[in-house]
Each structure stands twice: as C-alpha cells, then as structure tokens.
Design a protein around this motif. Structure first.
Motif, mmCIF file in Angstrom:
data_model
loop_
_atom_site.group_PDB
_atom_site.id
_atom_site.type_symbol
_atom_site.label_atom_id
_atom_site.label_comp_id
_atom_site.label_asym_id
_atom_site.label_seq_id
_atom_site.Cartn_x
_atom_site.Cartn_y
_atom_site.Cartn_z
ATOM 1 N N GLU A 72 0.887 -1.173 0.000
ATOM 2 C CA GLU A 72 0.000 0.000 0.000
ATOM 3 C C GLU A 72 0.918 1.213 0.000
ATOM 4 O O GLU A 72 1.476 1.590 1.029
ATOM 5 N N GLY A 73 1.089 1.806 -1.192
ATOM 6 C CA GLY A 73 2.076 2.873 -1.314
ATOM 7 C C GLY A 73 3.437 2.286 -1.001
ATOM 8 O O GLY A 73 3.821 1.245 -1.538
ATOM 9 N N LEU A 74 4.156 2.928 -0.077
ATOM 10 C CA LEU A 74 5.483 2.429 0.282
ATOM 11 C C LEU A 74 5.434 1.471 1.474
ATOM 12 O O LEU A 74 6.435 0.939 1.892
ATOM 13 N N ALA A 75 4.236 1.266 2.010
ATOM 14 C CA ALA A 75 4.104 0.386 3.177
ATOM 15 C C ALA A 75 3.457 -0.927 2.752
ATOM 16 O O ALA A 75 3.168 -1.131 1.572
ATOM 17 N N TYR A 76 3.271 -1.819 3.705
ATOM 18 C CA TYR A 76 2.600 -3.095 3.427
ATOM 19 C C TYR A 76 1.442 -3.253 4.392
ATOM 20 O O TYR A 76 1.599 -3.046 5.594
ATOM 21 N N ARG A 77 0.296 -3.630 3.820
ATOM 22 C CA ARG A 77 -0.878 -3.805 4.657
ATOM 23 C C ARG A 77 -1.235 -5.285 4.718
ATOM 24 O O ARG A 77 -1.222 -5.967 3.695
ATOM 25 N N LEU A 86 2.721 -2.213 7.901
ATOM 26 C CA LEU A 86 4.161 -2.315 8.143
ATOM 27 C C LEU A 86 4.908 -1.303 7.296
ATOM 28 O O LEU A 86 4.736 -1.281 6.076
ATOM 29 N N PRO A 87 5.782 -0.486 7.895
ATOM 30 C CA PRO A 87 6.650 0.373 7.099
ATOM 31 C C PRO A 87 7.565 -0.519 6.257
ATOM 32 O O PRO A 87 7.829 -1.666 6.638
ATOM 33 N N ARG A 88 8.061 -0.006 5.128
ATOM 34 C CA ARG A 88 8.804 -0.905 4.230
ATOM 35 C C ARG A 88 10.129 -1.377 4.819
ATOM 36 O O ARG A 88 10.600 -2.454 4.496
ATOM 37 N N HIS A 89 10.730 -0.582 5.726
ATOM 38 C CA HIS A 89 11.993 -1.045 6.302
ATOM 39 C C HIS A 89 11.768 -2.266 7.188
ATOM 40 O O HIS A 89 12.629 -3.128 7.314
ATOM 41 N N VAL A 90 10.572 -2.347 7.792
ATOM 42 C CA VAL A 90 10.263 -3.517 8.626
ATOM 43 C C VAL A 90 10.063 -4.744 7.739
ATOM 44 O O VAL A 90 10.620 -5.812 7.984
#
Lengths: 223, 333
Positions: free
Chosen positions: B282-287, B300-304
């Motif tokens: 979802e955009g730069l994150a993950y849902r 989740l932020p993408r670095h995680v």
C-alpha cells in the motif's frame, strides 16, 4: 410598398418596444421573486402568468376587451377608455408576452450562482452594490435575450391585438393584421413583400437573442 | 473564542466548542459541519454566541465557501477590491494580493488561476473587510490531489501569519493534522475537542476513533490491570473511569501493531500468536491482516518488511504495546 404598410409596421414596432420596456420593469422583480422566494400561492401565481402561453389568443383578447371595454372595470376604476386604442394594444401585448419574458428572466436568475450572492453578503456589501456589480453584469445577457424574445413575440401577435384593437387602418392596424387583410383581399404580391420584411426582422432578433444566451452561459463555464 | 450555537433548521444541531488559532472541525459528510459554518457566517438561522442574531453583512467574519465563489467576471484585484468602500481601492486590493503572494496575478480572471491561487484570492477578498474570524468550508476540495499537501501547508502558514482565528471544516484527516486545535463533530453535536495530538492519541469514544482512522476496535470487558477481548487478557493501564466488570472499547492503530522479531527475546506481555492472512503493498508500506484470537489490520513500514520478509499464510507473533492500546467507554455495538 404603400404607406399603410409602413404605418402598420411602425405601430407594431412602437407597441412591441413599449411593451418590452414595461415587461423589463415588471418582469425583473417578478422573476426574482419566482426564482428565489417561496410564498403561499406561488404555483398558482406562476400558472396565472403562464396562462397566455396556452390560451387561444382570441380568448385572452376577449377577456382583455371585456376588461378594458366601455362596460369594463378598467374604465370604471381609472376613467380611461383603452379599448381600440394604442394603450389597449400595449396592455394586451404585455399580458401576451409576459410568460416569454418571465421564463427567460427566471432562467437567467436561476443560472446565477447563489454562493456569489451569499458571499457578497458576508463581505458586508450593501444590496444595491451587489446588484450593480455582480447580479446585473452576470445576468444582463439573459435579461436582454428575454426582452428581445418578448419583442419579437409581440411583433408577431395577431389574435389578441385583433380582439382588443380591431383593425383600424392607421390607428390600431398592426402589421400582422395588415398582412391578413391583404390576403383576404387576394393581394398576394403585396402580402408576400410585407411578410418577407417581418420574416427577416424576426430572424434577426432571434439570432441576436441566441447570441446573447450563449454569452450568458460563457461565465458559467468558467467558474 | 467560544462558540455555542443552536440550529433548528435544516438540521437540529447544538454545538459548543472553542476556536484556537487554526482550528479544524472534522466530521463525516452530513453531520452538519457546513451548516454550522454557514450559521457562523449568518447564512443559516441560529441562536447563540458569537454574533447571534446579526445579519451576515454585520458579522466580522471572512467566509470562504467550498467553491470559493469568486466573481467570474472580475479580475483577481477587482474581486479583492469588491468589499472595499472608499479611498484607493485598487492600491489596497493590490496590497492585499501582495500579502497572499499573488501580486503578479492581479489582472487574471479566476478561470486563469489554479485552485490554490483562487483560494488565496478568496482569502485576500475575505481579509479586505478585516475579519476577526475566518471560516473555511472544505478547503481541500478545490485542490489538485497531487499538490494538495503543499498548497494546504502554504495556506495554513499564511493564515497563521495573519494571526486571525480560523475555523476550517473538513472530512480530510490531512488538514486535521495541521491544526492548532481539533474539534470532532458527530451527527448534530460536538464529540471531542483538543490539541490534535491529544485527540488523535486519545479519542474519547468509538465514533471519534473511527473517524480518526483507528482500524482495530474491539468491544472489551474491563478486568483488574487490563481488559478481556475475545477470551484473551490484554494488559493496559486503566483510566480512572474504568471499573472491572464494565464493558468498553479498546482500539489500536494498524501502524502501531508490532510484529515480533524471532531473533530477539519476546516481549513480556500482550503477545498474540496467529497467521498472516494476507499481505499486499500500500504505497510504500505493506498492509496485512493478522488472524489470531482477534483479527487485526497491520500496516508495516517498508523497512520492517525488508527485514522480516513476511509472506501470506506464515505464522507470526504480534505485540500490542500497552501505551498504544487505547480504552474508551461505551457499550458493544
């Protein structure tokens, strides 16, 4: 073309011009009322104003004649005898063309963005200034177009003016009646000439009215 | 500034709240936000303070409706000069346009300006009458989505520089985050007000939490030292109103659900076991959705995600940290 034609045309133009000016003065407040205000009996009032659109012109003319005639209430109240006179023609024309003018004016007002009027109020501006600087500059094409339509409509009326004015040559014979009389007398060539003048005049007025309507719409598409 | 208004038509509404600096009134469509704003401008009949009973012409407010209502046949400076009465109207209008940074566009008509520029012309026009309160109706709606944040930020800065108390109604959480003071409105009434960080972190009730983007909300029963949700005990520090045995709602934001790293010692409390039901970018994150004793939305932020490399259907542990769990009074739906 003979003198009678020019006299009749001039009479028609005079009646139409005066009726249009009266319609402009009378129609603007009425149309504003109908566009922006609610009151009891509004629909009935609107129906009455629209009645001339559906009534046979002879029926409307008949009632106007009764109203203005020697036994009518108008003479009793005002002491003025308007039947078979110029004033009667104008009176009848105003009634006859009122629906046209009123509908056009109301449309012009309804096309006006109400938010503009509200914001003008919140800016602390007096109503006359809002009218002069916002309302009129935005609606005048619509108002003028409606007035032109009413003018053309009056120019072409027949039944009502025949009932109210008769067909007194040089006095109440309007150009449409003049043409009818020519046809009755089988003078087709003169009738054809006179008719073509009226045709050209009406077309020119309608083109002008349409042009104005398009101009009125131009502001809408830019907001 | 204190506002207390009672409106009967077109909807019944009683609102009591404060306006402090740039204040955002947040609420869903149809709760009466615009009606309340129009009542403050004097365009809707209402009783109350301030300005109760005054016609719009006599209220010292600057009202910017949703479509801004710039006069289409006037240039920018003519629009701004419209409310000015006397003297050098043109000079004053140009000075106002300079204040909002639009001097170079003074001779353009509204249709030649961008959404953000039109907004500033409308602001300059409102400033021309020296308002003591600015009213903005959905200021985000006229803006291009791509540049919305930046344009809004500039507008809010500009309004702060002018130092005029402002009430902006909106359903856009982006604007709410820029506020000095946040007011949340429900159907016909105010639900909560306060500094945005306070309202965001501690919504007073379920409706506010939903509006502010709490995706994980569960009915709970209060127990000593925590709550019971769907058969599991979650530890959290109980607020003074919470009595064991009562029912309440507990919420946590999707981005504050933390996935436990297997290479670290597990946290002491509020650890849930389950399966990652699905996961998508979802955009730069993950849902994703965590399915355990309770079902949780996870963001989740993408670095995680880069470190954990989670996949759908895999087993995992999540932890609900006590200070991210928020308890609200209320019966189950």
């Amino acid at each position: 073309m003979d003198l009678l034609f020019w006299t009749a045309l001039r009479l028609s133009l005079e009646v139409a011009l005066l009726a249009s000016l009266i319609l402009l003065l009378l129609g603007i407040p009425l149309a504003w009322l109908m566009a922006f205000h609610r009151f009891p009996g509004k629909y009935l009032l609107e129906a009455v104003f629209l009645l001339p659109l559906v009534l046979p012109p002879t029926v409307l003319g008949f009632y106007v004649l009764l109203f203005l005639g020697p036994e009518g209430p108008w003479l009793r109240i005002t002491g003025l005898s308007w039947a078979f006179r110029f004033e009667g023609l104008v009176f009848a024309s105003v009634l006859f063309s009122l629906p046209f003018a009123l509908t056009a004016y109301r449309e012009a007002f309804l096309a006006l963005d109400r938010n503009l009027l509200e914001v003008a109020r919140t800016l602390g501006v007096p109503p006359w200034k809002t009218w002069g600087r916002v309302v009129l500059p935005l609606v005048w094409p619509g108002l003028l177009s409606g007035t032109l339509l009413a003018f053309a409509h009056t120019l072409g009326e027949f039944g009502v003016v025949l009932m109210v004015g008769g067909s007194i040559p040089g006095k109440t014979q309007m150009v449409s009646i003049y043409i009818y009389d020519l046809v009755q007398a089988l003078r087709f060539e003169e009738a054809s000439k006179a008719a073509s003048v009226l045709l050209f005049l009406s077309l020119a007025i309608l083109v002008a009215a349409r042009t104005l309507e398009a101009k009125g719409r131009a502001w809408k598409s830019t907001t | 500034m204190e506002v207390h208004y009672l409106i009967r038509k077109p909807i019944l509404l009683e609102a009591r709240f404060r306006i402090r600096g740039f204040t955002v009134l947040l609420g869903e469509s149809g709760v009466g936000k615009t009606t309340l704003l129009r009542a403050l401008a004097g365009l809707v009949k209402a009783e109350g303070k301030p300005y109760g009973g005054l016609p719009p012409e006599r209220r010292p407010v600057g009202y910017l409706p949703q479509d801004l209502a710039l006069f289409p046949h006037m240039t920018a400076w003519e629009n701004v000069a419209f409310p000015l009465r006397t003297g050098q109207r043109r000079q004053q209008a140009l000075a106002l346009l300079e204040r909002v940074g639009l001097l170079e566009h003074a001779h353009k008509r509204p249709n030649q300006l961008s959404g953000g520029q039109r907004q500033r012309v409308a602001l300059a026009r409102a400033l021309a009458r020296n308002p003591e309160l600015l009213l903005l109706d959905e200021p985000t709606s006229a803006l291009d989505p791509l540049t919305k944040d930046q344009v809004l930020g500039e507008l809010v800065d500009l309004i702060r520089r002018e130092g005029i108390p402002t009430l902006a109604v909106s359903h856009d959480p982006i604007l709410a985050r820029m506020a000095d003071w946040l007011v949340v409105m429900g159907p016909g009434t105010i639900l909560q007000e306060g500094p945005p960080e306070e309202v965001y972190s501690a919504p007073s009730q379920l409706l506010v939490a939903r509006l502010l983007g709490y995706e994980n909300l569960f009915p709970a029963r209060i127990e000593p030292g925590g709550v019971e949700v769907n058969g599991i005990h979650l530890r959290l520090s109980l607020p003074p109103w919470a009595r064991p045995g009562d029912t309440a709602w507990v919420g946590i934001r999707a981005e504050e659900v933390i996935v436990v790293r297997q290479d670290r010692p597990p946290p002491a409390e509020n650890v849930l076991e389950g399966v990652l039901a699905n996961l998508h970018p979802e955009g730069l994150a993950y849902r994703g959705v965590f399915q355990g004793a309770i079902r949780l939305q996870v963001l989740l932020p993408r670095h995680v995600q880069a470190r954990l490399n989670l996949r759908p259907e895999q087993r995992l542990q999540v932890v609900l940290k006590t200070h991210y769990l928020h308890l609200m009074p209320g019966e189950a739906d």
